[in-house]
Design an enzyme around this catalytic site. Sequence first.
Site, PDB file in Angstrom:
ATOM      1  N   CYS A 345      28.717  40.762 -26.734  1.00  0.00           N
ATOM      2  CA  CYS A 345      27.317  40.999 -26.412  1.00  0.00           C
ATOM      3  C   CYS A 345      26.880  40.101 -25.255  1.00  0.00           C
ATOM      4  O   CYS A 345      27.323  40.309 -24.137  1.00  0.00           O
ATOM      5  CB  CYS A 345      26.439  40.817 -27.651  1.00  0.00           C
ATOM      6  SG  CYS A 345      24.833  41.635 -27.489  1.00  0.00           S
ATOM      7  N   HIS A 439      28.672  43.992 -32.173  1.00  0.00           N
ATOM      8  CA  HIS A 439      28.827  42.956 -33.183  1.00  0.00           C
ATOM      9  C   HIS A 439      29.523  43.557 -34.404  1.00  0.00           C
ATOM     10  O   HIS A 439      29.452  44.764 -34.649  1.00  0.00           O
ATOM     11  CB  HIS A 439      27.460  42.415 -33.630  1.00  0.00           C
ATOM     12  CG  HIS A 439      26.696  41.729 -32.543  1.00  0.00           C
ATOM     13  ND1 HIS A 439      27.085  40.528 -32.006  1.00  0.00           N
ATOM     14  CD2 HIS A 439      25.551  42.081 -31.903  1.00  0.00           C
ATOM     15  CE1 HIS A 439      26.208  40.155 -31.086  1.00  0.00           C
ATOM     16  NE2 HIS A 439      25.281  41.081 -30.981  1.00  0.00           N
TER      17      HIS A 439
END
Length: 519
Positions: A345, A439
């Site tokens: 991310c 994630h």
Amino acid sequence: MSTPRLGGGLLVSGTTSDAGKSVLTAGICRWLRRRGVRVAPFKAQNMSNNSAVAVDAAGRGGELGRAQAMQAAACGLAPDVRFNPVLLKPSSDMSSQVVLLGEAVQTVHAGEFRSLRQRLAGAVFRTLAELRQEYEVVVCEGAGSPAEINLRDGDFVNMGLARHAGLPAVVVGDIDRGGVFAALFGTLALLDAADQALVAGFVINKFRGEAGLLRPGLDMLHALTGRPTYGVLPWHPELWLDAEDSLTYGRVLGRPAAPQGSDWLRVAVVRLPRISNATDAEALACEPGVQVRFTVEPAELAAADLVVLPGSKATVDDLGWLRETGLAEVVLAHAAAGRPLLGICGGFQMLAERIHDTVESGRGTVAGLGLLPIEISFSRRKTVAQTTGTAFGSVPVHGYEIHHGFVSRTADGLRALLTRADGTPEGVDAGHIFGTHWHGAFESDEFRRRFLAEAARLAGRHGFRVAADTRFHAARERTLDLLGDLVEEHLDTKALWRLIESGPAGDLPLIPPAGVELT
């Protein structure tokens, strides 16, 4: 245990952050579920950059605190944004993004938060009332300490919530830090009379040693306050998954089992100032022979086989911090040596050539680390979604996305790390440099094993072998069962049930200085 009435509740408060509220709440939830109670967790307001994604009936994704997603699992429930109606995600020491019922609504500075309280409190009270109509028991977790007397006016998270909803409360204290009796007594004594009337007793957490040694202190605390200690939970080395508080970081994660082969794989996760979803690394730490360490030490990064740049709530600012501390040079040297580097991310975004950010930092265009031939742009619309796809050809992968940044330009022919279910590429596999916005991807067992095997090969750890039988979700279930076991074995569950069903005794004594006029 009698048949529960609809709408029962309990507030688990604590003397401090990281006292054990989250794990005790999860343990109570698992204990109640085992007994056939329809139970749900609730945390009115959480301040954390560790979040999970819940999907509603219409397929829309929303955010909630990671701890509440774990507590939902303890109840046998899917995540629901109602379990954490207000989530504050700090983006600096003085500002936070406000997520209300799963949706990011605005970013506020500390001084502006008071103006939002009435709106947020209304949403919290309505949501809790709704859950109490659906579930037999709602176990609520407080935030910080209920004795934050500077914040009591307008509080809707701790005793303000208990007062509004008529919830009995227990206070948990962490004896591992010392001073637990003073902390428990002082917390109670600083509350006003109406708040004290709802505090029914105490729980002591993380005790090491012979519990009988505590008896004189427990008896004295009871005599001083008129309130019992419902039990003493032991310190347990297996309780490290789904850690929420940043105090957890700075040490090796978990208790890594011995390697299957002759080599360990050493993983260093950079502890960014605004690290988010750091729990991504926990799945790696479940594997035998994988040592995962959060660190800000250049030497530990230089010695690592795999370096991970994790998520960040402030990508551009944390990238600047990497450069200011000299850690960026260590990361670049690691990559130049051909050793594996993973960005997740915000960490993935840092690997880009350029970052265009007028949303999160407002800095405009800044140079990334230049390790991947991509550019990142930030959108005001936040991507919040659960995801599914494949990697390494046909290996299934599940995860979730929470980010403003997206890949706006990529070099032709660049290989993707993952492929979404709709066939579109996600992330980058540049040989020894990897990145993804997903994630939770490493909770997919076969993907995690294949990735670690490749990382070991690139790092020259030819004696490293992945285990064939590690199951991350089974490990999480074992943790939740362990929490339920600890509650059953070490707490007075009959007294806890009476408290949930009937509320606190009506004759609890008032402890000064409450009720004393201060001049």
